[in-house]
Structures are given as C-alpha cells and as structure tokens.
Design a protein around this motif. Structure first.
Motif, PDB file in Angstrom:
ATOM      1  N   ALA A  75       0.823  -1.129  -0.067  1.00 39.08           N
ATOM      2  CA  ALA A  75       0.029  -0.126   0.080  1.00 39.08           C
ATOM      3  C   ALA A  75       0.801   1.257   0.073  1.00 39.08           C
ATOM      4  O   ALA A  75       0.577   2.161  -0.662  1.00 39.08           O
ATOM      5  CB  ALA A  75      -0.938  -0.068   1.229  1.00 39.08           C
ATOM      6  N   ALA A  76       1.746   1.158   0.866  1.00 35.94           N
ATOM      7  CA  ALA A  76       2.850   2.405   1.046  1.00 35.94           C
ATOM      8  C   ALA A  76       3.378   2.676  -0.505  1.00 35.94           C
ATOM      9  O   ALA A  76       3.503   3.674  -0.955  1.00 35.94           O
ATOM     10  CB  ALA A  76       3.809   2.112   1.986  1.00 35.94           C
ATOM     11  N   ASP A  77       4.066   1.576  -1.302  1.00 35.84           N
ATOM     12  CA  ASP A  77       4.555   1.438  -2.357  1.00 35.84           C
ATOM     13  C   ASP A  77       3.986   2.123  -3.415  1.00 35.84           C
ATOM     14  O   ASP A  77       3.677   3.169  -4.471  1.00 35.84           O
ATOM     15  CB  ASP A  77       5.102   0.450  -2.915  1.00 35.84           C
ATOM     16  CG  ASP A  77       6.346  -0.176  -2.173  1.00 35.84           C
ATOM     17  OD1 ASP A  77       6.860   0.710  -1.375  1.00 35.84           O
ATOM     18  OD2 ASP A  77       6.646  -1.222  -1.986  1.00 35.84           O
ATOM     19  N   THR A  78       2.380   1.589  -3.414  1.00 39.57           N
ATOM     20  CA  THR A  78       1.364   2.149  -4.242  1.00 39.57           C
ATOM     21  C   THR A  78       0.757   3.620  -4.165  1.00 39.57           C
ATOM     22  O   THR A  78       0.795   4.109  -5.327  1.00 39.57           O
ATOM     23  CB  THR A  78       0.043   1.159  -4.386  1.00 39.57           C
ATOM     24  OG1 THR A  78       0.710  -0.247  -4.396  1.00 39.57           O
ATOM     25  CG2 THR A  78      -0.821   1.400  -5.325  1.00 39.57           C
ATOM     26  N   VAL A  79       0.720   4.014  -3.097  1.00 42.40           N
ATOM     27  CA  VAL A  79       0.332   5.202  -2.771  1.00 42.40           C
ATOM     28  C   VAL A  79       1.543   6.241  -3.294  1.00 42.40           C
ATOM     29  O   VAL A  79       1.385   7.110  -3.966  1.00 42.40           O
ATOM     30  CB  VAL A  79       0.254   5.518  -1.223  1.00 42.40           C
ATOM     31  CG1 VAL A  79       0.226   6.894  -0.880  1.00 42.40           C
ATOM     32  CG2 VAL A  79      -1.385   4.908  -0.757  1.00 42.40           C
ATOM     33  N   LEU A  80       2.870   5.906  -2.878  1.00 46.41           N
ATOM     34  CA  LEU A  80       3.831   6.654  -3.803  1.00 46.41           C
ATOM     35  C   LEU A  80       3.926   6.856  -5.114  1.00 46.41           C
ATOM     36  O   LEU A  80       4.170   7.912  -5.680  1.00 46.41           O
ATOM     37  CB  LEU A  80       5.313   6.340  -3.090  1.00 46.41           C
ATOM     38  CG  LEU A  80       5.695   6.740  -1.625  1.00 46.41           C
ATOM     39  CD1 LEU A  80       6.878   5.905  -1.020  1.00 46.41           C
ATOM     40  CD2 LEU A  80       5.611   8.012  -1.173  1.00 46.41           C
ATOM     41  N   ALA A  81       3.391   5.478  -5.821  1.00 47.87           N
ATOM     42  CA  ALA A  81       3.619   5.664  -7.155  1.00 47.87           C
ATOM     43  C   ALA A  81       2.585   6.281  -7.728  1.00 47.87           C
ATOM     44  O   ALA A  81       2.865   7.071  -8.836  1.00 47.87           O
ATOM     45  CB  ALA A  81       3.423   4.030  -7.631  1.00 47.87           C
ATOM     46  N   ALA A  82       1.362   6.480  -6.993  1.00 49.46           N
ATOM     47  CA  ALA A  82       0.157   7.165  -7.389  1.00 49.46           C
ATOM     48  C   ALA A  82       0.502   8.625  -7.441  1.00 49.46           C
ATOM     49  O   ALA A  82      -0.328   9.294  -8.020  1.00 49.46           O
ATOM     50  CB  ALA A  82      -1.014   6.717  -6.963  1.00 49.46           C
ATOM     51  N   LYS A  83       1.300   9.126  -6.575  1.00 47.12           N
ATOM     52  CA  LYS A  83       1.432  10.623  -6.508  1.00 47.12           C
ATOM     53  C   LYS A  83       2.084  10.986  -7.564  1.00 47.12           C
ATOM     54  O   LYS A  83       1.713  12.335  -7.994  1.00 47.12           O
ATOM     55  CB  LYS A  83       2.284  10.871  -5.214  1.00 47.12           C
ATOM     56  CG  LYS A  83       1.757  10.766  -3.827  1.00 47.12           C
ATOM     57  CD  LYS A  83       2.818  11.238  -2.640  1.00 47.12           C
ATOM     58  CE  LYS A  83       2.025  11.030  -1.459  1.00 47.12           C
ATOM     59  NZ  LYS A  83       2.370  11.811  -0.369  1.00 47.12           N
TER      60      LYS A  83
END
Length: 187
Positions: A146-154
C-alpha cells in the motif's frame, strides 16, 4: 458525489475480481458461474466475526453506517459503509466468501488516512483470522504494498499492485484519492 465515485471505483475492483466488469446478466448461467472466483474457505459469519475482533483489537472503527445485500450471478454482493470507508463482500449461495474488498478516500488528515489504511488492511486479512495486521506476514506485506502504491500514484494519479499469498490474490489500487484492496482465491 465524491463518495459515489469512491463506491463505484471499489465496486468496480470487486467486480473485476469476479472475472470481469459489465453486465453479467446477458451471460448464460454456466458462463457466469465460471466467472465467479472460488470459495476462500471462510463463511460470511466467520469473516464478520474475524473482522469485528480484528478491528476492535487494532482500535479501528467497527461501526456500520449502511449495509445492503444484492443477489447477483455469483450469489450475493454485500456492501457496507463503515466508519473507515467501504467494504464489499462477494458470497456464493452457501454464504462462503468469494472475494473481499475494502477501501477509503484519502483526506488532508494524515492520522485519519493512516487509521483508515490500517482498518482496510485489517479487514482484508480477516479472511486469515483475527491476528492484528502487524502480527501477520500478509498484513505487513499489504502495508508495504500500500505504501509503495500510494507513492507511485502520487506521480501518475493511479497505481496498482498484485501479490499472492496463501493461494489468494491480493490487489492494492490507488485511483486519485481512493485507496482500495481486494482479495480473492487465485485462479
């Protein structure tokens, strides 16, 4: 209106987890049944018990603000609006869980976002029991994903990551402000 879009997105993820989006009513019953994921080996009653115990153990909101159950080609779709976001559960006619999705909308309040993320992860890992998300390998893995995905989505506005664990497929998706997770039996 934002909440409506949020529920449409999370529901779309759940439907995609059932084998496809669109109108399954046009399909023959045998074809529709083939689109439904297999049982995850847990009943709705046990899942609700696990969710309640796990959310309470992590001090997450357990209140259900609204709930609906709708028959569909796989059995039933349960939709719940909760204190942290939304939960969608796909059941077969025997009340066995076929897929479980949960999500929330990010806000400007980091503490609320963190609490809601933990509640979503705790909900999704409820298919495996009542242990707190940080005490399980899948809980830790989903938090990292989730942390990786949130960062990628930024950077791009949206991102998605799939992972497998214990014969189940997990999908973490971020679309705009919406963060959603889905689990289902791996085909």
């Amino acid at each position: 209106n934002d909440m409506k879009m949020f529920y449409v997105l999370v529901l779309g993820l759940v439907l995609a987890g059932c084998g496809g989006e669109g109108s399954p009513t046009a399909a023959k019953p045998v074809e529709a049944a083939q689109l439904c994921p297999g049982s995850m080996g847990i009943t709705a009653e046990k899942l609700f018990s696990n969710m309640d115990a796990g959310l309470k153990a992590t001090n997450a909101p357990v209140n259900i603000l609204d709930k609906s159950v709708t028959p569909n080609e796989c059995g039933y779709q349960v939709q719940m609006v909760t204190g942290f976001g939304a939960v969608f559960i796909q059941l077969n006619p025997q009340q066995e869980v076929l897929s479980l999705g949960a999500g929330y909308d990010n806000s400007s309040n980091l503490a609320d976002n963190t609490r809601n993320l933990f509640a979503v992860i705790q909900t999704v890992v409820s298919t495996n029991g009542t242990a707190k998300l940080g005490e399980t390998e899948i809980g830790k893995t989903l938090f990292s994903a989730a942390a990786d995905t949130v960062l990628a989505a930024k950077e791009s506005g949206s991102a998605s990551k799939d992972l497998t664990y214990g014969g189940n497929l997990y999908t973490v998706t971020v679309e705009g402000k919406t963060v959603a997770m889905l689990t289902r039996k791996q085909f």
